[in-house]
Design an enzyme around this catalytic site. Structure first.
Site, PDB file in Angstrom:
ATOM      1  N   ASP A  84       0.831  -1.201   0.000  1.00  9.90           N
ATOM      2  CA  ASP A  84       0.000   0.000   0.000  1.00  9.90           C
ATOM      3  C   ASP A  84       0.872   1.260   0.000  1.00  9.90           C
ATOM      4  OD1 ASP A  84      -2.770   1.237   0.494  1.00  9.90           O
ATOM      5  OD2 ASP A  84      -1.598   2.064   2.152  1.00  9.90           O
ATOM      6  N   GLU A 122       1.500  -0.472  -4.971  1.00 12.48           N
ATOM      7  CA  GLU A 122       0.608   0.639  -5.303  1.00 12.48           C
ATOM      8  C   GLU A 122       1.487   1.872  -5.490  1.00 12.48           C
ATOM      9  OE1 GLU A 122      -3.383   2.900  -3.615  1.00 12.48           O
ATOM     10  OE2 GLU A 122      -1.783   2.356  -2.220  1.00 12.48           O
TER      11      GLU A 122
END
Length: 525
Positions: A206, A256
């Site tokens: 993330d 990401e």
């Protein structure tokens, strides 16, 4: 415990179809209205029939759920709302028996304010070195230490009663870790090993480009380069160390990484760093043939120098659902398009979403499918008093947040709550049962049937490169191996290229055998 993956197994991720599971909204196994691991385990046969290669789970760890689980309090424990660590281990093993691997989410930029480290830091002492605590500016320290803004709106700093401020690039309940501290690096390498030992095949990272911060914490507006907290060079040492851990187990990473510079983006995909990264240019592209071709070409060109496979995604848990997005007049991605009451033509959006599914699944690389996309779910309007996403509150109510794409799935048309389980934590819209998986499974023309067929036929495109074919304006046509994909974005039907067999179409051809607008087809050459 899991064992290192054999070397012969290393290439699966290069062309995988990976299904994103937002556990809280997938399926409720115990009837309390919250999706859980028992619900996922019960639906593994459905996922196997869909044909996916892996499941990516958004955070399932112990969390106060101030940001949908992205505020992690304990990486080695499953949140009680979802189940137990033993259940997670069973799920990983049962999925693997069906040929489905597991990818878990790691949130390295921050933890929950309930994490033991942060609680200790609030008590004073050396624990504050693991985060970014600073005195404020102004005569009495009443101003934040710098001008950084939270991704959720407002200042990225919160002041404590003792006068110090702490950094949080997201919500105040998500304090940023100090990645210059060796204990932070060691802890995350240990967390990776913990999950790889339990059979996890990969990790999604993330906010992968935000971890490292300029130690001076300068204002963003002072214009200095590099950016004080985005895409800093020292971050690559972190991922090289992670890659060494993953290679011990044959595990993979997907990052990401939101970066406008393709060369900087590709650095994260060098052979000793991350294996793959999400391709956001494709997701954010409007429904336009020229724009999508440019996005595809640019994506493939960005990945070629480092030998990494591209990834393709139409939607995720942070984005307005594809059917709704493509049914709007402005089909480009913009959080502002999520405004309350934005008109949407769902019939148009569904036609385009079906065509987009065939387009994405025909491209070289890996494809991510967000839960419910295979059912053609639209974005749901959430009553204001039921919105839980912190983006709504932090924006002063101007942004409805991301809950509209997180509504619990409909499984059975004739059951209460469309077969999800107990009364869902987010309300299901009226008519939600019309999208139920059991109803669609019996309909050969449904979105679910289309996805099942496309995933089954996807190997027809082989592992080779993409070659564009001559096509009229507003049409994309390409070949891979012995298969062709043609997508008509124009208003008028077009003739199909020469072929030997019609493999699949997103919608019916016209009476003359031509491809209508907003329709895609797969052909055998």
């Amino acid at each position: 415990m899991g064992q290192p993956t054999p070397a012969t197994d290393h290439g699966w991720w290069r062309s995988a179809v990976i299904y994103q599971v937002y556990v809280r909204s997938f399926a409720d196994g115990d009837g309390d209205g919250t999706g859980d691991l028992a619900g996922v385990r019960a639906r593994l046969p459905y996922l196997a029939e869909l044909g996916v290669d892996a499941l990516w789970f958004t955070p399932w760890y112990r969390s106060p759920m101030k940001d949908g689980g992205y505020d992690v309090a304990d990486y080695r424990a499953i949140d009680p709302a979802f189940g137990t660590l033993a259940e997670a281990e069973k799920l990983i093993a049962e999925a693997r028996e069906l040929g489905i691997r597991t990818i878990v989410d790691i949130v390295p930029n921050h933890v929950s304010d309930q994490h033991p480290w942060f609680r200790a830091a609030l008590a004073g002492g050396p624990g504050r070195e693991l985060f970014h605590f600073r005195p404020g500016r102004g005569e009495h320290g009443e101003l934040p230490p710098n001008d950084w803004q939270s991704e959720f709106g407002g200042p990225a700093w919160t002041r404590l009663p003792d006068g110090d401020w702490y950094l949080h690039l997201f919500a105040p309940e998500q304090p940023d870790l100090n990645w210059a501290h060796p204990a932070v690096r060691q802890e995350h390498e240990d967390i990776l090993r913990f999950w790889f030992e339990r059979g996890v095949a990969g990790v999604r990272v993330d906010s992968a480009a935000l971890l490292a911060k300029d130690p001076e914490l300068p204002d963003v507006t002072d214009g200095r380069a590099p950016h004080p907290y985005v895409d800093r060079d020292e971050l690559h040492d972190v991922y090289r160390a992670w890659r060494a851990v993953a290679d011990e187990y044959g595990a993979v990473f997907v990052g990401e990484v939101w970066l406008p510079d393709p060369e900087r983006f590709a650095r994260y995909l060098r052979p000793d760093e991350l294996h793959t990264a999400f391709n956001f240019s494709f997701l954010t592209c409007p429904w336009d043939a020229d724009r999508l071709r440019t996005s595809i070409d640019d994506t493939l060109a960005e990945h070629a120098p480092v030998g990494a496979p591209a990834t393709w995604v139409l939607c995720n848990h942070d984005v307005t659902r594809t059917v709704t997005r493509y049914g709007r007049a402005d089909t480009g991605f913009d959080f502002a398009t999520k405004a309350f009451g934005t008109p949407t033509d769902l019939a148009l959006g569904t036609r385009r979403a079906r065509a987009a599914a065939l387009l994405s699944l025909a491209l070289p690389g890996a494809v991510y499918v967000y839960q419910g996309e295979e059912l053609g779910l639209p974005e749901a309007d959430i009553p204001v008093d039921r919105i839980e996403d912190p983006m709504h509150a932090r924006s002063g109510g101007t942004d409805p947040g991301r809950d509209g794409c997180r509504v619990p799935l409909p499984w059975a048309a004739g059951e209460p709550h469309a077969g999800f389980g107990g009364e869902p934590w987010l309300p299901q819209p009226d008519g939600w049962a019309a999208y139920a998986a059991d109803r669609q499974a019996e309909d050969p023309g449904s979105m679910l049937s289309l996805y099942r067929a496309a995933i089954r036929l996807r190997p027809e495109f082989g592992d080779g490169p993409l070659t564009w074919l001559p096509a009229p304006d507003g049409v994309l046509a390409f070949t891979r191996a012995d298969a062709l994909c043609v997508v008509n974005f124009a208003d008028t039907p077009v003739d199909l290229p020469v072929h030997t067999e019609l493999l699949l179409h997103s919608g019916p051809l016209d009476t003359a055998g031509r491809l209508p607008g907003d329709t895609a087809v797969w052909l055998r050459a």
